[in-house]
Design a protein around this motif. Structure first.
Motif, PDB file in Angstrom:
ATOM      1  N   ALA A 111     -17.320  -6.784  -5.852  1.00  0.00           N
ATOM      2  CA  ALA A 111     -15.937  -7.273  -5.858  1.00  0.00           C
ATOM      3  C   ALA A 111     -15.751  -8.457  -4.923  1.00  0.00           C
ATOM      4  CB  ALA A 111     -14.982  -6.151  -5.473  1.00  0.00           C
ATOM      5  N   ASP A 152      -9.334 -21.664 -13.731  1.00  0.00           N
ATOM      6  CA  ASP A 152     -10.207 -20.526 -13.990  1.00  0.00           C
ATOM      7  C   ASP A 152     -10.894 -20.090 -12.704  1.00  0.00           C
ATOM      8  OD1 ASP A 152      -9.681 -20.296 -16.702  1.00  0.00           O
ATOM      9  OD2 ASP A 152     -11.197 -21.778 -17.241  1.00  0.00           O
ATOM     10  N   GLU A 160     -13.353 -17.001 -10.812  1.00  0.00           N
ATOM     11  CA  GLU A 160     -14.322 -15.943 -11.085  1.00  0.00           C
ATOM     12  C   GLU A 160     -13.814 -14.585 -10.612  1.00  0.00           C
ATOM     13  OE1 GLU A 160     -17.152 -16.259 -12.654  1.00  0.00           O
ATOM     14  OE2 GLU A 160     -17.209 -18.439 -12.847  1.00  0.00           O
ATOM     15  N   SER A 161     -14.345 -13.527 -11.209  1.00  0.00           N
ATOM     16  CA  SER A 161     -14.024 -12.160 -10.810  1.00  0.00           C
ATOM     17  C   SER A 161     -14.298 -11.957  -9.329  1.00  0.00           C
ATOM     18  CB  SER A 161     -14.859 -11.168 -11.626  1.00  0.00           C
ATOM     19  OG  SER A 161     -14.635  -9.848 -11.191  1.00  0.00           O
ATOM     20  N   GLY A 162     -13.341 -11.330  -8.634  1.00  0.00           N
ATOM     21  CA  GLY A 162     -13.497 -11.078  -7.207  1.00  0.00           C
ATOM     22  C   GLY A 162     -12.961 -12.172  -6.318  1.00  0.00           C
ATOM     23  N   GLN A 163     -12.688 -13.356  -6.886  1.00  0.00           N
ATOM     24  CA  GLN A 163     -12.145 -14.450  -6.104  1.00  0.00           C
ATOM     25  C   GLN A 163     -10.620 -14.425  -6.187  1.00  0.00           C
ATOM     26  OE1 GLN A 163     -14.140 -16.719  -4.340  1.00  0.00           O
ATOM     27  NE2 GLN A 163     -15.760 -15.292  -4.900  1.00  0.00           N
ATOM     28  N   CYS A 179      -8.998 -11.752  -8.248  1.00  0.00           N
ATOM     29  CA  CYS A 179      -9.171 -11.769  -9.695  1.00  0.00           C
ATOM     30  C   CYS A 179      -9.848 -10.499 -10.200  1.00  0.00           C
ATOM     31  CB  CYS A 179     -10.000 -12.991 -10.105  1.00  0.00           C
ATOM     32  SG  CYS A 179     -10.541 -12.978 -11.830  1.00  0.00           S
ATOM     33  N   VAL A 180      -9.190  -9.812 -11.122  1.00  0.00           N
ATOM     34  CA  VAL A 180      -9.764  -8.674 -11.849  1.00  0.00           C
ATOM     35  C   VAL A 180      -9.605  -8.990 -13.338  1.00  0.00           C
ATOM     36  CG1 VAL A 180      -9.688  -6.198 -12.261  1.00  0.00           C
ATOM     37  CG2 VAL A 180      -9.104  -7.102  -9.992  1.00  0.00           C
ATOM     38  N   PRO A 181     -10.639  -9.536 -13.974  1.00  0.00           N
ATOM     39  CA  PRO A 181     -10.506  -9.970 -15.369  1.00  0.00           C
ATOM     40  C   PRO A 181     -10.192  -8.813 -16.315  1.00  0.00           C
ATOM     41  CG  PRO A 181     -12.521 -10.827 -14.366  1.00  0.00           C
ATOM     42  CD  PRO A 181     -11.976  -9.794 -13.438  1.00  0.00           C
ATOM     43  N   THR A 214     -13.919 -12.942 -18.632  1.00  0.00           N
ATOM     44  CA  THR A 214     -14.762 -12.766 -17.449  1.00  0.00           C
ATOM     45  C   THR A 214     -14.203 -13.511 -16.245  1.00  0.00           C
ATOM     46  OG1 THR A 214     -16.145 -14.642 -18.131  1.00  0.00           O
ATOM     47  CG2 THR A 214     -16.827 -12.447 -18.846  1.00  0.00           C
ATOM     48  N   THR A 215     -13.101 -14.238 -16.446  1.00  0.00           N
ATOM     49  CA  THR A 215     -12.444 -14.955 -15.359  1.00  0.00           C
ATOM     50  C   THR A 215     -10.945 -14.691 -15.432  1.00  0.00           C
ATOM     51  OG1 THR A 215     -12.175 -16.959 -16.701  1.00  0.00           O
ATOM     52  CG2 THR A 215     -14.182 -16.792 -15.365  1.00  0.00           C
ATOM     53  N   CYS A 216     -10.221 -15.124 -14.398  1.00  0.00           N
ATOM     54  CA  CYS A 216      -8.758 -15.032 -14.381  1.00  0.00           C
ATOM     55  C   CYS A 216      -8.182 -16.444 -14.396  1.00  0.00           C
ATOM     56  CB  CYS A 216      -8.274 -14.308 -13.128  1.00  0.00           C
ATOM     57  SG  CYS A 216      -8.830 -12.600 -12.973  1.00  0.00           S
TER      58      CYS A 216
END
Length: 293
Positions: free
Chosen positions: A12, A237, A239-242, A245-247, A252-254
């Motif tokens: 995460a 866009d 990334e997950s965890g940044q 972000c929980v896609p 796979t991104t937010c």
């Protein structure tokens, strides 16, 4: 863009590791592959956190009666071109002059050579109706006026990014400690040479157009690394965890706004142009209506 290597212990929270670029490959020390990933990071033009963007205005507003730079401020703007922007750079140090030395374009941008600072311009188009926030400017409540923006419910199209070498815009000898300077960036007539061979006028059209201008990738510790011409524009866009972000699969991104990108800072600390007024007192919208307005 720049390639980034990140590792995680919990899947995460991700940590960027030190990397080395050689022969088109990015390498770095890692201890496992189970939670290791690479991603592209955009907006990496300047490695120098001591230079920031503090303001911006488009040519259409300058033509309409604004004086840029204002009396007492350094720099120049509006070359007489059809289209362009004026932006304000600031050296936030107290003792160091900021300089940039880049090879003549085309210049490598992944990353730029040591000592070469760059700035990225990302135009975007809006094919839906623009709208004011609020409908009219209230002089008793100037801070709530945000100007005219793209209706984000419609179609927003990012354009190809232009990269410029910053030494084209800094004064001779560099930008002194604490100094600010207005920079003229015209897009069509005698436009500065782009480091990556792409020019903003390739995105021209009758649609509404705004700009993201980036020295670095903005975050909560570096809000003024970039500035956006208007509050409504393309999502970014992440990334997950940044940035939390929980896609939602299959994504796979937010998709985050600039306000979310700089969280947990308050949304009103996002870096947008300051409110300006024409000589008659009318508020400037800080947004490009089209290329021929």
């Amino acid at each position: 863009e720049e390639a980034v290597i990140e590792v995680s212990d919990d899947g995460a929270n991700w940590t960027e590791i030190a990397t080395t670029l050689a022969n088109g490959r990015v390498t770095g020390p890692i201890t496992h592959f189970s939670r290791c990933r690479t991603r592209h990071r955009t907006g990496i033009g300047s490695k120098d956190n001591d230079i920031v963007l503090t303001d911006m205005v488009d040519y259409q507003d300058v033509i309409g009666g604004l004086v840029i730079p204002p009396p007492g401020e350094q720099g120049s703007c509006y070359s007489g071109d059809f289209h362009g922007i004026c932006f304000k750079l600031k050296n936030i140090t107290v003792s160091r002059t900021i300089t940039s030395t880049c090879p003549p374009p085309p210049t490598p941008t992944n990353p730029p050579p040591a000592g070469c600072l760059q700035i990225h311009l990302d135009p975007w188009q809006c094919y839906s109706t623009s709208r004011p926030f609020p409908a009219a400017f209230d002089p008793l409540n100037p801070s709530v006026y945000e100007g005219q923006h793209c209706n984000i419910q419609g179609l927003v199209i990012p354009c190809a990014e232009t990269v410029y070498n910053l030494d084209q815009f800094l004064p001779a000898g560099g930008l002194p400690p604490g100094a600010s300077i207005w920079v003229d960036l015209n897009f069509m007539i005698n436009s500065p040479t782009a480091a990556n061979g792409v020019y903003p006028n390739s995105c021209g059209g009758s649609s509404y157009v705004g700009f993201d201008l980036l020295l670095r990738e903005p975050d909560q510790n570096n809000v003024q690394a970039g500035i956006r011409s208007a509050k409504q524009g393309p999502f970014i866009d992440v990334e997950s965890g940044q940035n939390g972000c929980v896609p939602v699969p299959p994504a796979t991104t937010c998709r985050l706004t600039w306000e979310q990108l700089i969280a947990p800072k308050p949304a009103n600390t996002a870096n947008y142009p300051t409110l300006k007024f024409k000589p008659g007192g009318a508020a400037v919208k800080n947004f490009l209506n089209n290329w021929q307005e």
